[in-house]
Write a protein that holds these residues in place. Structure first.
Motif, short mmCIF file in Angstrom:
data_model
loop_
_atom_site.label_atom_id
_atom_site.label_comp_id
_atom_site.label_asym_id
_atom_site.label_seq_id
_atom_site.Cartn_x
_atom_site.Cartn_y
_atom_site.Cartn_z
N UNK A 1 -51.83 -70.95 19.48
CA UNK A 1 -53.21 -70.51 19.76
C UNK A 1 -53.63 -70.92 21.17
N UNK A 2 -53.28 -72.13 21.57
CA UNK A 2 -53.61 -72.57 22.93
C UNK A 2 -52.81 -71.75 23.95
N UNK A 3 -51.55 -71.44 23.65
CA UNK A 3 -50.75 -70.60 24.53
C UNK A 3 -51.39 -69.22 24.66
N UNK A 4 -51.87 -68.68 23.54
CA UNK A 4 -52.58 -67.40 23.55
C UNK A 4 -53.79 -67.48 24.47
N UNK A 5 -54.54 -68.57 24.37
CA UNK A 5 -55.72 -68.74 25.22
C UNK A 5 -55.33 -68.79 26.70
N UNK A 6 -54.28 -69.54 27.02
CA UNK A 6 -53.86 -69.64 28.42
C UNK A 6 -53.40 -68.28 28.96
N UNK A 7 -52.70 -67.52 28.16
CA UNK A 7 -52.25 -66.20 28.61
C UNK A 7 -53.46 -65.27 28.76
N UNK A 8 -54.41 -65.37 27.85
CA UNK A 8 -55.64 -64.58 27.98
C UNK A 8 -56.35 -64.94 29.27
N UNK A 9 -56.48 -66.23 29.56
CA UNK A 9 -57.13 -66.67 30.79
C UNK A 9 -56.36 -66.18 32.01
N UNK A 10 -55.04 -66.16 31.91
CA UNK A 10 -54.20 -65.67 33.01
C UNK A 10 -54.55 -64.21 33.32
N UNK A 11 -54.59 -63.37 32.28
CA UNK A 11 -54.93 -61.97 32.49
C UNK A 11 -56.37 -61.82 32.98
N UNK A 12 -57.28 -62.62 32.44
CA UNK A 12 -58.68 -62.56 32.88
C UNK A 12 -58.81 -62.94 34.34
N UNK A 13 -57.93 -63.79 34.84
CA UNK A 13 -58.04 -64.25 36.22
C UNK A 13 -57.76 -63.12 37.21
N UNK A 14 -57.20 -62.01 36.74
CA UNK A 14 -56.95 -60.88 37.61
C UNK A 14 -58.07 -59.85 37.57
N UNK A 15 -59.16 -60.17 36.92
CA UNK A 15 -60.32 -59.27 36.91
C UNK A 15 -61.10 -59.47 38.20
N UNK A 16 -61.99 -58.54 38.52
CA UNK A 16 -62.81 -58.70 39.74
C UNK A 16 -63.61 -60.01 39.71
#
Length: 186
Positions: A17-32
């Motif tokens: 679950x924490x890995x899922x969160x980190x990957x989600x944050x990774x993808x979110x970091x490429x938003x404007x």
């Protein structure tokens, strides 16, 4: 040994679950710029009904579920879970619809003090609308997790969580694709 056997699947699923969160944050970091925060703000609003109602209900039900599990009263157990999920669905369908329809005014009411740009209000409202689509599932999850835990069945929630994490990755990765910074590496 029994304690370790009960704890192992929870540790595995928590790490994933924490890995899922980190990957989600990774993808979110490429938003404007600023949209990462907009998504987090939307989640804060979206979590409110599930935490106030479903989480509280799941915790309050836990002792009763444990009692039924010990007595092996599966009929009463299943009946209680079924009725609870049905009632949550009845309650969360209007909440979901209301959240989708009123997302922008709710975001303005909760966060805007006159200094938010229209772009960020729209982004937060859009994220809230998307998050609201899962409210019934999030609510049911709180009750279902307690039901499995009361039966000391830790593997099923963990397996389901792992599958949900894989689906989550696919939902993030397929529409977004690899970030531009990594496309040269592929």
């Amino acid at each position: 040994a029994r304690f370790a056997a009960l704890m192992a699947p929870l540790i595995i699923s928590t790490v994933l679950a924490r890995l899922r969160d980190f990957i989600t944050y990774y993808f979110q970091s490429y938003t404007p710029e600023g949209v990462y925060s907009d998504i987090l703000y939307a989640k804060k609003i979206g979590d409110l009904p599930t935490l106030m109602v479903a989480y509280t209900l799941g915790v309050a039900m836990f002792p009763f579920l444990c009692e039924m599990a010990v007595k092996k009263d599966r009929r009463a157990f299943a009946n209680l879970i079924t009725k609870t999920i049905f009632m949550l669905a009845l309650g969360f369908i209007p909440v979901t619809i209301g959240t989708i329809v009123l997302a922008r005014p709710v975001v303005e009411l909760v966060f805007d003090r006159g200094n938010w740009e229209a772009f960020h209000l729209d982004q937060t409202a859009t994220a809230l609308r998307i998050y609201a689509l899962g409210l019934i599932c999030y609510a049911a999850e709180h009750v279902l997790m307690q039901s499995f835990f009361s039966m000391q069945s830790m593997w099923w929630p963990s397996v389901i969580g792992i599958l949900a994490t894989v689906v989550h990755f696919v939902i993030l990765a397929v529409p977004i694709g690899p970030p531009a910074a990594c496309s040269g590496l592929a």
